[in-house]
Design a protein around this motif. Structure first.
Motif, short mmCIF file in Angstrom:
data_model
loop_
_atom_site.label_atom_id
_atom_site.label_comp_id
_atom_site.label_asym_id
_atom_site.label_seq_id
_atom_site.Cartn_x
_atom_site.Cartn_y
_atom_site.Cartn_z
N THR A 7 -2.05 9.79 -1.21
CA THR A 7 -0.95 8.84 -1.12
C THR A 7 0.16 9.18 -2.11
O THR A 7 -0.03 9.93 -3.05
N GLN A 8 1.31 8.59 -1.88
CA GLN A 8 2.51 8.89 -2.66
C GLN A 8 2.27 8.62 -4.15
O GLN A 8 1.76 7.58 -4.54
N GLY A 9 2.61 9.61 -4.99
CA GLY A 9 2.48 9.47 -6.43
C GLY A 9 1.10 9.72 -6.98
O GLY A 9 0.89 9.69 -8.20
N GLU A 10 0.13 10.00 -6.13
CA GLU A 10 -1.25 10.21 -6.56
C GLU A 10 -1.42 11.63 -7.12
O GLU A 10 -0.72 12.57 -6.71
N THR A 11 -2.35 11.79 -8.05
CA THR A 11 -2.72 13.10 -8.56
C THR A 11 -4.19 13.35 -8.22
O THR A 11 -5.06 12.59 -8.63
N ILE A 12 -4.42 14.41 -7.46
CA ILE A 12 -5.75 14.74 -6.97
C ILE A 12 -6.22 16.04 -7.60
O ILE A 12 -5.48 17.04 -7.61
N GLY A 13 -7.44 16.06 -8.11
CA GLY A 13 -8.05 17.28 -8.60
C GLY A 13 -9.11 17.76 -7.61
O GLY A 13 -10.00 17.00 -7.24
N LEU A 14 -8.98 18.99 -7.15
CA LEU A 14 -9.98 19.60 -6.27
C LEU A 14 -10.90 20.46 -7.12
O LEU A 14 -10.45 21.41 -7.76
N VAL A 15 -12.18 20.11 -7.17
CA VAL A 15 -13.14 20.81 -8.01
C VAL A 15 -14.32 21.26 -7.17
O VAL A 15 -14.49 20.84 -6.02
N VAL A 26 -3.20 18.70 10.15
CA VAL A 26 -2.69 18.60 8.77
C VAL A 26 -1.28 18.02 8.85
O VAL A 26 -0.39 18.61 9.45
N ARG A 27 -1.10 16.85 8.23
CA ARG A 27 0.21 16.22 8.22
C ARG A 27 0.70 16.07 6.78
O ARG A 27 -0.06 15.69 5.89
N ALA A 28 1.97 16.40 6.57
CA ALA A 28 2.59 16.27 5.26
C ALA A 28 3.90 15.52 5.43
O ALA A 28 4.75 15.92 6.23
N LEU A 29 4.04 14.41 4.73
CA LEU A 29 5.24 13.57 4.81
C LEU A 29 5.54 13.21 6.26
O LEU A 29 6.70 13.14 6.67
N MET A 76 0.85 -1.19 0.00
CA MET A 76 0.00 0.00 0.00
C MET A 76 0.89 1.24 0.00
O MET A 76 1.91 1.30 0.67
N SER A 77 0.52 2.28 -0.76
CA SER A 77 1.31 3.48 -0.87
C SER A 77 1.32 4.23 0.45
O SER A 77 0.37 4.20 1.24
N ASP A 78 2.43 4.93 0.69
CA ASP A 78 2.55 5.73 1.90
C ASP A 78 1.70 6.99 1.78
O ASP A 78 1.52 7.55 0.71
N SER A 79 1.22 7.47 2.93
CA SER A 79 0.46 8.71 2.97
C SER A 79 1.42 9.89 2.85
O SER A 79 2.43 9.96 3.54
#
Length: 231
Positions: A33-41, A66-69, A1-4
């Protein structure tokens, strides 16, 4: 599973308005998750750009986490947030935010110099070459078209080779043909640097390129659509 890479838990945002506090975000839960592309619409005023700014620590959440890496952005002061962004995030805005008294090369190299990279100008020139502006490196923003300025902004965001790319309406100020070219470059930069990409867009074509589309309504996640894997 990809990392958050990004994780938001019960995030709220309230900004002070003329008539008192205005609630912008309401209990946002979201994981990227790592490598994901998210569109906020979502419609104008739904909180898309505010959510992106919270993800980047450019706007401080009123509540939640809010957590990043793996780092808690809500626990950092402004200096720590700036250092974290400099090392791990690239941000592209609809308005290009280039420094008018600096050349394209200097605009791209400055964040690298601030981060202590001895090869700042070499890396900056390489990124300008990658976005097709190698021959325009010594031009000032006023001497560049809107599309060229956005290319400089893309080069500046990607030059530190960030793990996370955040883009707020990156094609919003551009015509259709130029916007398509910027879309292609944005995804190329994502692939070259193996970055996770989160973007705000009104463009259906741009949203369709994303792995997942998150629709906001009135500061809440209304629904999430995951693009089916190609057969």
């Amino acid at each position: 599973m990809s990392d958050s890479v990004l994780r938001l838990k019960d995030v709220t945002l309230s900004l002070e308005g003329n008539a008192g506090p205005v609630e912008i975000l309401h209990g946002i839960d979201l994981e990227v998750t790592q490598g994901e592309t998210i569109g906020l619409v979502g419609p104008s005023g739904s909180g898309k750009s505010s959510l992106l700014m919270v993800m980047g620590g450019l706007e401080r959440a009123t509540g939640g986490e809010v957590r990043a890496l793996g780092h808690d952005l809500t626990a950092m002061d402004e200096d720590a947030l700036a250092r974290f962004r400099r090392g791990h995030m690239g941000v592209v805005f609809q308005s290009f935010h280039l420094i008018p008294t600096m050349t394209a090369l200097e605009n791209v190299a400055t964040p690298l110099e601030l981060a202590g990279h001895a090869d700042a100008f070499d890396r900056a020139r390489a990124e300008l070459e990658a976005v097709g502006l190698g021959k325009r490196a010594d031009h000032y923003p006023a001497q560049l078209s809107g599309g060229e300025q956005q290319r400089v902004a893309l080069a500046r965001a990607s030059a530190p080779r960030p793990e996370i790319l955040l883009a707020d309406e990156p094609t919003g100020n551009l015509d259709g043909t130029t916007g398509q070219a910027i879309m292609d470059l944005l995804f190329d930069l994502r692939d070259r640097h193996k970055a996770t990409l989160v973007l705000v867009t009104h463009s259906r074509a741009l949203a369709d390129l994303c792995d997942r589309v998150v629709r906001l309504t009135d500061g809440r996640v209304a629904d999430t659509q995951i693009k089916a894997a190609a057969e």
